[in-house]
Motif scaffolding. Structure first.
Motif: not given
Length: 311
Positions: A21, A29-31, A33, A39, A41, A100
């Protein structure tokens, strides 16, 4: 960092995919899954602490602390902490995994950033946030003091030290004069309220169809202090004290018109402009936006100092 994500989230499930992100200037920062479709963060602090300002150490721990406080306060609309890793073994820095949120950032929603519904909701969130009282004034995971005057003075001293360390030209004499002239107004703040400090449109999640605020993120820069500072953080480049809708949503009890309040607002503009001016150098910001940004921040800082220099 991305190679460590599967191990980092394994207590929650198996990683299926991860999306970096963008938009933040501090953490990575990553989203993520998971294979069950849920999901989360994942956020990690910078590895190189030599590029941090003094107050920025342990910010992810402060963010986790604020989210922990918000867990029992749904009016704050913040994510839930799912796990933390402050051991710095899986990744070489602090890591935080949170739920999330629905919605999209207000800045990306297609709505005006002063959308009336969103601003009323932001005002209500701020009122709930400021009702939370801290143990002392200052940073949750940093220096604290028994009075707001002492705490805020230490914040300013740290920033001036940072400016000297990074050879950033700031009007230090004028800043010190402003503190000498007006530091007494800080004594009017007797309760250490929880202040987000960075509630701009990128940290407010909304439902685009309605403008309803459905989430608030990134309280890592929070401190225990004066609620008025949040009116500066909502729009750092503005000279206003928030929209009428924001103040309506906040409700009664927030003084923005007394001589003390007006002066303190200028002191908080001064502080935030110092932060924004100084951080450009250690972060090595790049791009066509940097110089216009620097010029705008510098102009806003001088406007605050000019107001504070008047008798």
């Amino acid at each position: 960092m991305i190679d460590a994500l599967p191990d980092l989230v394994r207590p929650l499930g198996e990683l299926a995919s991860a999306e970096l992100l963008t938009g933040g200037q501090f953490a990575t920062t990553y989203r993520v899954t998971l294979t069950d479709g849920s999901r989360v963060v994942v956020k990690t602090a910078p590895v190189g602490t030599d590029q941090l300002l003094a107050y920025e150490h342990d910010l992810l721990r402060a963010e986790a602390l604020v989210y922990g406080l918000a867990a029992s306060l749904p009016a704050l609309r913040m994510p839930q902490v799912l796990l933390t890793d402050f051991s710095r073994t899986l990744v070489p820095s602090d890591a935080l995994v949170v739920s999330h949120l629905p919605g999209v950032p207000l800045v990306d929603s297609g709505l005006d950033q002063d959308d009336p519904r969103a601003m009323r909701d932001v005002g209500a969130v701020l009122a709930a946030l400021h009702a939370v009282t801290g143990p002392a004034f200052g940073y949750p995971c940093g220096r604290q003091a028994g009075t707001w005057r002492e705490s805020f003075g230490a914040m300013i001293d740290e920033l001036l030290d940072d400016a000297a360390r990074w050879s950033v030209a700031v009007p230090a004499a004028a800043v010190r004069d402003a503190m000498s002239r007006h530091g007494h107004t800080l004594a009017d703040v007797e309760r250490p309220s929880l202040v987000h400090t960075d509630l701009w449109a990128g940290n407010v999640f909304v439902e685009p169809a309605t403008g309803q605020v459905v989430g608030i993120i990134d309280p890592e820069r929070a401190f225990w202090g004066d609620p008025l500072a949040d009116l500066v953080g909502v729009d750092p480049m503005s000279r206003s004290v928030g929209t009428p809708e924001l103040l309506e949503g906040y409700g009664p009890g927030l003084d923005v018109t007394s001589a003390s309040a007006v002066t303190r607002l200028e002191l908080y503009r001064m502080r935030l402009c110092l932060v924004m001016m100084i951080e450009i150098t250690p972060r090595r910001f790049e791009g066509d936006w940097v110089e216009p940004h620097r010029a705008a921040v510098t102009a806003n800082l001088h406007r605050a100092l000019e107001a504070l220099a008047r008798p």
